[in-house]
Design a protein around this motif. Structure first.
Motif, mmCIF file in Angstrom:
data_model
loop_
_atom_site.group_PDB
_atom_site.id
_atom_site.type_symbol
_atom_site.label_atom_id
_atom_site.label_comp_id
_atom_site.label_asym_id
_atom_site.label_seq_id
_atom_site.Cartn_x
_atom_site.Cartn_y
_atom_site.Cartn_z
ATOM 1 N N UNK A 126 -35.702 -16.612 1.285
ATOM 2 C CA UNK A 126 -35.731 -18.103 0.895
ATOM 3 C C UNK A 126 -34.461 -19.075 1.545
ATOM 4 N N UNK A 127 -33.502 -18.089 1.308
ATOM 5 C CA UNK A 127 -32.140 -18.779 1.810
ATOM 6 C C UNK A 127 -32.134 -19.157 3.187
ATOM 7 N N UNK A 128 -32.914 -18.068 4.186
ATOM 8 C CA UNK A 128 -32.704 -18.252 5.483
ATOM 9 C C UNK A 128 -33.705 -18.967 6.111
ATOM 10 N N UNK A 129 -34.898 -19.363 5.193
ATOM 11 C CA UNK A 129 -36.253 -20.214 5.473
ATOM 12 C C UNK A 129 -36.836 -19.169 6.159
ATOM 13 N N UNK A 130 -36.648 -18.006 6.123
ATOM 14 C CA UNK A 130 -37.402 -17.015 7.163
ATOM 15 C C UNK A 130 -37.607 -15.551 6.714
ATOM 16 N N UNK A 148 -40.191 -20.328 6.434
ATOM 17 C CA UNK A 148 -40.467 -21.159 5.131
ATOM 18 C C UNK A 148 -40.064 -22.392 5.312
ATOM 19 N N UNK A 149 -40.995 -23.434 5.276
ATOM 20 C CA UNK A 149 -40.341 -24.857 5.584
ATOM 21 C C UNK A 149 -39.298 -25.155 4.570
ATOM 22 N N UNK A 150 -39.549 -26.458 3.839
ATOM 23 C CA UNK A 150 -38.539 -26.693 2.927
ATOM 24 C C UNK A 150 -38.694 -25.821 1.742
ATOM 25 N N UNK A 151 -37.541 -25.586 0.912
ATOM 26 C CA UNK A 151 -37.419 -24.456 0.018
ATOM 27 C C UNK A 151 -38.235 -24.906 -1.436
#
Lengths: 404, 311
Positions: B226-230, B141-144
């Motif tokens: 979402x917190x880990x972008x992944x 996940x790039x920018x949140x």
């Protein structure tokens, strides 16, 4: 059962009574300079990088004087457990907490993950252990250099040579992750260029220990060559199985990637293999001198090419920081791009600007049997030196979309 | 369950929330996000294990499923993260309803095996659908972007918003187990035959709780991803299902607050040990701590505290 009213009350009070204060960000150019060594400390690749890599990087820092730009240099060791997501989360954390360089990334999945974070954060990453040529192809970026070797160079040398000498039909044993996939792609290309083909390839999980079923299948396919397109403990275990099922009596066994530590683990099994490596500890006086110091610290063990590459890359980066007068990644990239260098590890080295492949000499070596070696760990005999221009993917054929 | 009424749990809750509020100032904020998400994940398992007596060995399918769906929605549409989280929760709810319909007919080890089996099916599906999920590289996940219209690129801001969701959900879980519905579930756990004799359709109750727990796990997973972008494969791996059982048992089953403490302990221990000891030794330390806790605190850490305070 009445729900206690005091619980939500307590929660509300606690919520309201706290302040959302955010401490100021740390100043970027005081305090120590941090290098994050992201490697496999306990899994299948621990012997070829792991604790030895830690030793090599710490040696490099000490030899540099422990300081650069008047700031102390510290090394943070991160065990990525061979998982891309873990490596990614840890790299993010390291960069956020002030690391200026991520190094090693043995395991292509972790290397590609960290390269992505480096690009996001505009911080530098130098991959030594990860092998996938995608790092200078589809996944190339401004902030990532690929330092030691790659799947293209291995295929171009080992794959092409064996096919040219008559091994036309290949059967692949491939670990099922980024490195294996790229290894298979690059070997398939190299073998096809010489008029051969892959009749079949079996994918298996990283860290497979029982290869019997794959070996029986490979035996029944009657290829000319069994290609072990894996690394570390996987190579050791699959080679052991190949010998047990006597595949070596029927076909040639090509080892795509072999490290000194693998031969240390199973000397009898690898004797007679011809492989490609980026460095050998006894290749010349300078290499030997460094390997002697390493052996003193590591109970007589000799370094693998990855461990030597880690020392070399650390030193080169520190030199660049000193010359550029800053740790800022953009300035360092500007300084390094196109720069040529030589040290005990990289001969005729160059930081290629086009796709951030670091090119240098590669070596074709024969693995000696126990009765032929002159001293402990002296397993390799260099039979050919490949100049950088022929070892790595030519700049003209680069698949890197240079977007910087 | 007299454990959850009275003044003691209120004090425990207050302490927990205070700790949660100062957490991101004390440690790396992303780790704080992990702790909050895992705490909620452990609560979801506790609802099943502690209050219905169903030990799920595939709870990671909802956690991971919610995480992946949230990641897919966020990367492909760039909507407000609230919609991505909602999509993750909905997916987990639907999956839990389907799996639950099959699984709750069985009890004990058979129930555990069904949940494990379905979770593994999902694992391999995620692993193979490389185009959608990124396969073994996970889904980045790039920018949140935003959550409820607020920018959440800053880890701390995101943490506090995620924490608010976690606290609200935990309150909901507390309310649930203290409700008449929770009462029926407890009656079933104590004596299923009697509950049937009284006219309760026990499987429907079990299915309802299984679905709710799945949805909560999905919410926790979405917050975590979402917190880990992944969203990574480890999220759908059976090891994660096992880890959350450990966290819950460590803190004390059937206490709601116990699993929160257990998850926080487990995750922070894992985090700090992996920073000091190396690799294999991490597991050795974790294993020893876990064995000690099981030997010394039969009711889990919070369970023992509540017991001691009641005496």
């Amino acid at each position: 059962m009445r729900f206690s009213r005091s619980v939500p009350a307590a929660l509300a009070v606690a919520l309201l009574s706290s302040s959302f204060s955010v401490p100021p960000a740390r100043a970027a150019d005081s305090g120590p300079i941090k290098i994050a060594l992201i490697t496999d400390m306990s899994g299948v690749y621990a012997a070829l990088a792991g604790p030895g890599a830690v030793e090599a990087v710490k040696m490099a820092v000490d030899d540099f004087g422990g300081k650069v730009l008047g700031r102390q240099i510290i090394v943070d060791v991160v065990d990525h457990r061979n998982q891309g997501p873990v490596a990614q989360a840890k790299a993010r954390e390291e960069y956020d907490s002030g690391a200026e360089l991520a190094l090693d990334m043995t395991n292509s999945a972790t290397a590609i993950a960290v390269a992505g974070v480096a690009k996001d954060k505009h911080k530098l990453a130098i991959v030594t252990g990860g092998a996938s040529s995608a790092l200078t192809g589809a996944n190339c970026n401004k902030y990532t250099y690929h330092y030691a070797y790659d799947t293209y160079a291995l295929a171009n040398s080992t794959g092409a040579n064996i096919t040219a000498s008559g091994g036309k039909k290949w059967y692949g044993i491939v670990p099922d992750y980024a490195f294996g996939a790229q290894m298979l792609t690059d070997f398939t290309d190299a073998v096809q260029r010489k008029g051969g083909e892959f009749v079949h390839s079996d994918k298996m999980p990283l860290g497979t220990t029982d290869f019997s079923s794959y070996m029986i299948a490979a035996k029944n396919a009657h290829p000319d060559v069994l290609g072990l397109l894996n690394a570390g403990a996987d190579t050791v275990n699959s080679m052991k199985a190949a010998k047990q099922f006597q595949l070596d009596k029927q076909m040639k066994i090509a080892v795509g990637l072999l490290f000194l530590s693998d031969v240390d683990a199973l000397p009898d099994v690898f004797a007679g293999s011809r492989i490609t490596t980026s460095w050998y500890w006894n290749e010349d006086a300078a290499a030997r001198k460094w390997a002697d110091r390493y052996a003193k610290a590591m109970h007589g063990l000799r370094p693998t090419d990855i461990q030597a590459a880690d020392y070399s890359a650390t030193t080169q980066w520190l030199n660049a920081v000193k010359a550029a007068g800053t740790t800022d990644a953009d300035a360092i990239v500007k300084y390094l791009d196109g720069r040529q260098f030589n040290d005990f590890y990289a001969h005729a080295g160059e930081w290629r600007a086009r796709d951030h492949r670091v090119t240098h000499e590669m070596y074709v070596v024969d693995v000696l049997s126990k009765d032929k070696i002159k001293e402990p760990h002296g397993w390799f005999k260099i039979v050919q030196t490949i100049p950088p221009s022929r070892a790595f993917r030519p700049e003209s054929q680069s698949t890197c979309k240079k977007d910087w | 369950m007299t454990m959850l009424s009275g003044r003691t749990p209120a004090i425990v809750a207050g302490v927990l929330v205070l700790v949660a509020l100062i957490l991101p100032q004390a440690i790396y904020p992303v780790v704080a996000i992990d702790l909050a998400a895992f705490a909620l994940f452990a609560v979801s398992l506790d609802l099943l294990f502690g209050f219905v007596g169903l030990l799920s060995f595939g709870q990671a399918m909802f956690w991971g499923g919610g995480g992946y769906i949230a990641a897919i929605v966020l990367t492909r549409t760039h909507v407000d993260a609230a919609f991505a989280i909602l999509a993750g929760v909905l997916y987990a709810l639907i999956l839990a309803a389907i799996v639950g319909a099959i699984a709750v007919r069985r009890a004990g080890i058979y129930f555990a095996m069904i949940t494990l089996g379905v979770a593994q099916i999902q694992y391999f599906t995620v692993f193979q659908l490389t185009d959608v999920t990124g396969g073994e590289n996970g889904l980045n996940i790039g920018p949140r972007g935003t959550l409820f219209g607020l920018p959440i690129q800053d880890d701390r801001v995101y943490y506090y918003l995620a924490l608010a969701l976690v606290v609200l959900t935990v309150l909901f879980a507390l309310r649930l187990v203290q409700s008449p519905f929770g009462g029926v579930l407890r009656a079933m756990r104590e004596n299923e035959q009697r509950a049937i004799a009284l006219g309760y359709r026990v499987n429907r109750y079990k299915l309802a709780m299984f679905t709710i727990a799945g949805g909560i796990a999905g919410l926790a997973g979405a917050l975590y991803a979402i917190g880990n972008h992944l969203a990574g494969l480890d999220m759908v791996d059976w090891h994660t299902s096992g880890a959350v059982v450990m966290m819950t048992v460590l803190g004390g089953i059937g206490t709601i607050f116990g699993p929160i403490v257990g998850a926080a302990l487990f995750e922070s221990l894992d985090y700090f040990v992996s920073k000091t000891a190396i690799g294999e030794e991490t597991n050795l330390v974790m294993g020893s701590v876990f064995a000690l806790c099981v030997l010394l605190f039969r009711r889990g850490i919070v369970g023992e505290i509540l017991q001691a305070l009641r005496r």
